[in-house]
Design a protein around this motif. Structure first.
Motif, PDB file in Angstrom:
ATOM      1  N   GLU A   1       0.937  -1.335   0.047  1.00 40.10           N
ATOM      2  CA  GLU A   1       0.223  -0.201   0.102  1.00 40.10           C
ATOM      3  C   GLU A   1       1.398   1.366   0.066  1.00 40.10           C
ATOM      4  OE1 GLU A   1      -3.097   2.497   2.720  1.00 40.10           O
ATOM      5  OE2 GLU A   1      -3.183   0.368   2.824  1.00 40.10           O
ATOM      6  N   LEU A   2       0.937   1.862  -0.803  1.00 37.32           N
ATOM      7  CA  LEU A   2       1.351   3.338  -1.178  1.00 37.32           C
ATOM      8  C   LEU A   2       0.409   4.645  -1.345  1.00 37.32           C
ATOM      9  CD1 LEU A   2       4.188   4.923  -1.163  1.00 37.32           C
ATOM     10  CD2 LEU A   2       4.598   4.538  -4.246  1.00 37.32           C
ATOM     11  N   ARG A   3       0.457   5.721  -1.377  1.00 42.89           N
ATOM     12  CA  ARG A   3      -0.189   6.725  -0.903  1.00 42.89           C
ATOM     13  C   ARG A   3       0.669   7.899  -1.224  1.00 42.89           C
ATOM     14  NH1 ARG A   3      -5.688   5.709   1.872  1.00 42.89           N
ATOM     15  NH2 ARG A   3      -6.062   3.309   1.702  1.00 42.89           N
ATOM     16  N   LEU A   4       0.272   8.447  -2.077  1.00 51.37           N
ATOM     17  CA  LEU A   4       0.457  10.102  -2.427  1.00 51.37           C
ATOM     18  C   LEU A   4       0.583  10.647  -3.433  1.00 51.37           C
ATOM     19  CD1 LEU A   4       4.334   7.371  -4.174  1.00 51.37           C
ATOM     20  CD2 LEU A   4       4.483   9.354  -2.368  1.00 51.37           C
TER      21      LEU A   4
ATOM     22  N   THR B   1      -0.714  -3.300  -4.176  1.00 57.61           N
ATOM     23  CA  THR B   1      -2.365  -3.162  -4.039  1.00 57.61           C
ATOM     24  C   THR B   1      -3.083  -2.478  -4.114  1.00 57.61           C
ATOM     25  OG1 THR B   1      -2.840  -3.682  -1.589  1.00 57.61           O
ATOM     26  CG2 THR B   1      -2.232  -6.159  -2.860  1.00 57.61           C
ATOM     27  N   GLU B   2      -2.427  -1.358  -3.666  1.00 54.83           N
ATOM     28  CA  GLU B   2      -3.338   0.166  -3.152  1.00 54.83           C
ATOM     29  C   GLU B   2      -2.338   1.089  -3.408  1.00 54.83           C
ATOM     30  OE1 GLU B   2      -5.939   0.104   0.653  1.00 54.83           O
ATOM     31  OE2 GLU B   2      -6.607  -1.467   0.347  1.00 54.83           O
ATOM     32  N   LEU B   3      -3.498   1.636  -4.867  1.00 50.49           N
ATOM     33  CA  LEU B   3      -1.803   3.199  -5.240  1.00 50.49           C
ATOM     34  C   LEU B   3      -2.721   4.077  -5.091  1.00 50.49           C
ATOM     35  CD1 LEU B   3       0.387   3.952  -5.839  1.00 50.49           C
ATOM     36  CD2 LEU B   3       0.211   3.136  -7.926  1.00 50.49           C
ATOM     37  N   SER B   4      -2.424   4.906  -4.166  1.00 55.29           N
ATOM     38  CA  SER B   4      -3.170   6.529  -4.348  1.00 55.29           C
ATOM     39  C   SER B   4      -2.000   7.508  -4.635  1.00 55.29           C
ATOM     40  CB  SER B   4      -3.579   6.429  -3.132  1.00 55.29           C
ATOM     41  OG  SER B   4      -4.441   7.616  -2.925  1.00 55.29           O
ATOM     42  N   LEU B   5      -2.536   8.063  -5.662  1.00 55.53           N
ATOM     43  CA  LEU B   5      -1.941   9.330  -7.230  1.00 55.53           C
ATOM     44  C   LEU B   5      -2.778  10.361  -6.864  1.00 55.53           C
ATOM     45  CD1 LEU B   5       0.070   6.761  -9.420  1.00 55.53           C
ATOM     46  CD2 LEU B   5       0.840   7.848  -6.973  1.00 55.53           C
TER      47      LEU B   5
ATOM     48  N   THR C   1      -5.508  -4.109  -7.194  1.00 56.54           N
ATOM     49  CA  THR C   1      -6.913  -3.487  -6.412  1.00 56.54           C
ATOM     50  C   THR C   1      -7.287  -2.866  -6.194  1.00 56.54           C
ATOM     51  OG1 THR C   1      -6.795  -4.495  -4.468  1.00 56.54           O
ATOM     52  CG2 THR C   1      -6.736  -5.975  -5.692  1.00 56.54           C
ATOM     53  N   ASP C   2      -6.801  -1.433  -6.532  1.00 57.94           N
ATOM     54  CA  ASP C   2      -7.553  -0.381  -6.057  1.00 57.94           C
ATOM     55  C   ASP C   2      -6.194   1.010  -6.599  1.00 57.94           C
ATOM     56  OD1 ASP C   2     -10.126   0.040  -4.417  1.00 57.94           O
ATOM     57  OD2 ASP C   2      -8.435  -1.992  -3.122  1.00 57.94           O
ATOM     58  N   LEU C   3      -7.090   1.507  -7.518  1.00 56.33           N
ATOM     59  CA  LEU C   3      -5.966   2.505  -7.921  1.00 56.33           C
ATOM     60  C   LEU C   3      -6.666   4.231  -8.299  1.00 56.33           C
ATOM     61  CD1 LEU C   3      -3.385   3.857  -9.292  1.00 56.33           C
ATOM     62  CD2 LEU C   3      -4.465   2.399 -11.326  1.00 56.33           C
ATOM     63  N   TRP C   4      -6.035   4.712  -7.249  1.00 60.42           N
ATOM     64  CA  TRP C   4      -6.644   6.683  -7.436  1.00 60.42           C
ATOM     65  C   TRP C   4      -6.202   7.576  -8.294  1.00 60.42           C
ATOM     66  CZ3 TRP C   4      -6.752   3.579  -2.933  1.00 60.42           C
ATOM     67  CH2 TRP C   4      -7.288   3.019  -2.036  1.00 60.42           C
ATOM     68  N   LEU C   5      -6.724   7.999  -9.449  1.00 62.14           N
ATOM     69  CA  LEU C   5      -5.772   8.492  -9.994  1.00 62.14           C
ATOM     70  C   LEU C   5      -6.524  10.369 -10.614  1.00 62.14           C
ATOM     71  CD1 LEU C   5      -4.844   6.073 -12.501  1.00 62.14           C
ATOM     72  CD2 LEU C   5      -3.163   7.176 -11.170  1.00 62.14           C
ATOM     73  N   SER C   6      -7.481  10.077  -9.861  1.00 55.62           N
ATOM     74  CA  SER C   6      -8.200  11.872 -10.021  1.00 55.62           C
ATOM     75  C   SER C   6      -7.716  12.879  -9.861  1.00 55.62           C
ATOM     76  CB  SER C   6      -9.730  11.558  -8.840  1.00 55.62           C
ATOM     77  OG  SER C   6      -9.633  11.285  -7.918  1.00 55.62           O
TER      78      SER C   6
END
Length: 236
Positions: free
Chosen positions: A110-113, A131-135, A153-158
């Protein structure tokens, strides 16, 4: 040891607590974390919601598996490159533009940036256990590096500058039950009419167009202590 949600600025008395395994210091007014440099048995460290800009003191804490530093003033993450046992790293809402130092943290799941000033994510291409990447809310236009992250499984690119999401279609690990958020990006007609339907046909939930802030963004905006459980990750 849980010392979160106080008005602590000086943590020098903690320097002798070398047997500590878990330490929670979030939501204080800490800027100097030099006292933590010798706490090499730590596996879990929460420092979010402070005034930290320099994380050099953490470079020797190689037993860390969970590190939370969001909502600080961090610009340089070079010191974190040695923390190869990390599985969770939260760096949302800082001043980070260069993530190349994270390229060898291959145990991360899990990486949140999110909410930084990142434009180049090529350094993330070999973090294949993610599995989780927030950008969300950066300045990213090229997501080619994400095609190799087949465990996502979860990718945030907004809220980026992405027009072409073909690399996400090329990521054959994205499938049934997975979620991708590409809202508030200047998506091309091909991305809208071809790539998104291709992902949806594989069972991926794709959020696109303009929309309300993602749950993660709402959580980050909430002040302490209302989001105590969120900030604390459900544990001290």
């Amino acid at each position: 040891l849980w010392l979160s949600g106080n008005l602590i600025s000086d943590i020098s008395p903690l320097s002798k607590l070398t047997n500590l395994i878990r330490l929670s210091l979030h939501s204080n007014i800490i800027s100097d974390i030099a006292a933590l440099s010798g706490l090499t048995n730590l596996t879990d460290l929460t420092l979010q919601y402070n005034l930290i800009s320099d994380v050099a003191a953490l470079s020797g804490l190689t037993n860390l598996t969970d590190l939370r530093l969001f909502r600080n003033s961090i610009l340089d993450v070079t010191a974190l490159s040695s923390l190869t046992n990390l599985t969770e790293l939260h760096l949302d809402s800082n001043l980070i533009s260069d993530v190349s130092a994270l390229s060898n943290l291959t145990n991360l799941t899990e990486l949140r940036l999110s909410n930084n000033t990142i434009s180049d994510v090529s350094a993330l291409s070999n973090l294949t256990n993610l599995t989780e990447l927030s950008l969300w809310n950066n300045t990213i236009s090229d997501v080619s590096a994400l095609s190799s992250l087949t465990n996502l499984t979860d990718l945030w690119l907004s809220k980026n500058n992405i027009s072409d999401i073909a690399p996400l279609v090329a990521n054959m690990g994205l499938g049934s039950g997975d979620e991708v958020d590409v809202r508030d990006n200047p998506l091309s007609a091909t991305s809208l009419n071809t790539h998104i339907p291709a992902l949806q046909a594989r069972g991926v939930t794709v959020q696109f167009g303009a929309g309300k802030p993602a749950v993660e963004e709402i959580e980050l905006r909430m002040p302490y202590p209302e989001n105590e459980d969120i900030v604390n990750g459900g544990r001290p």
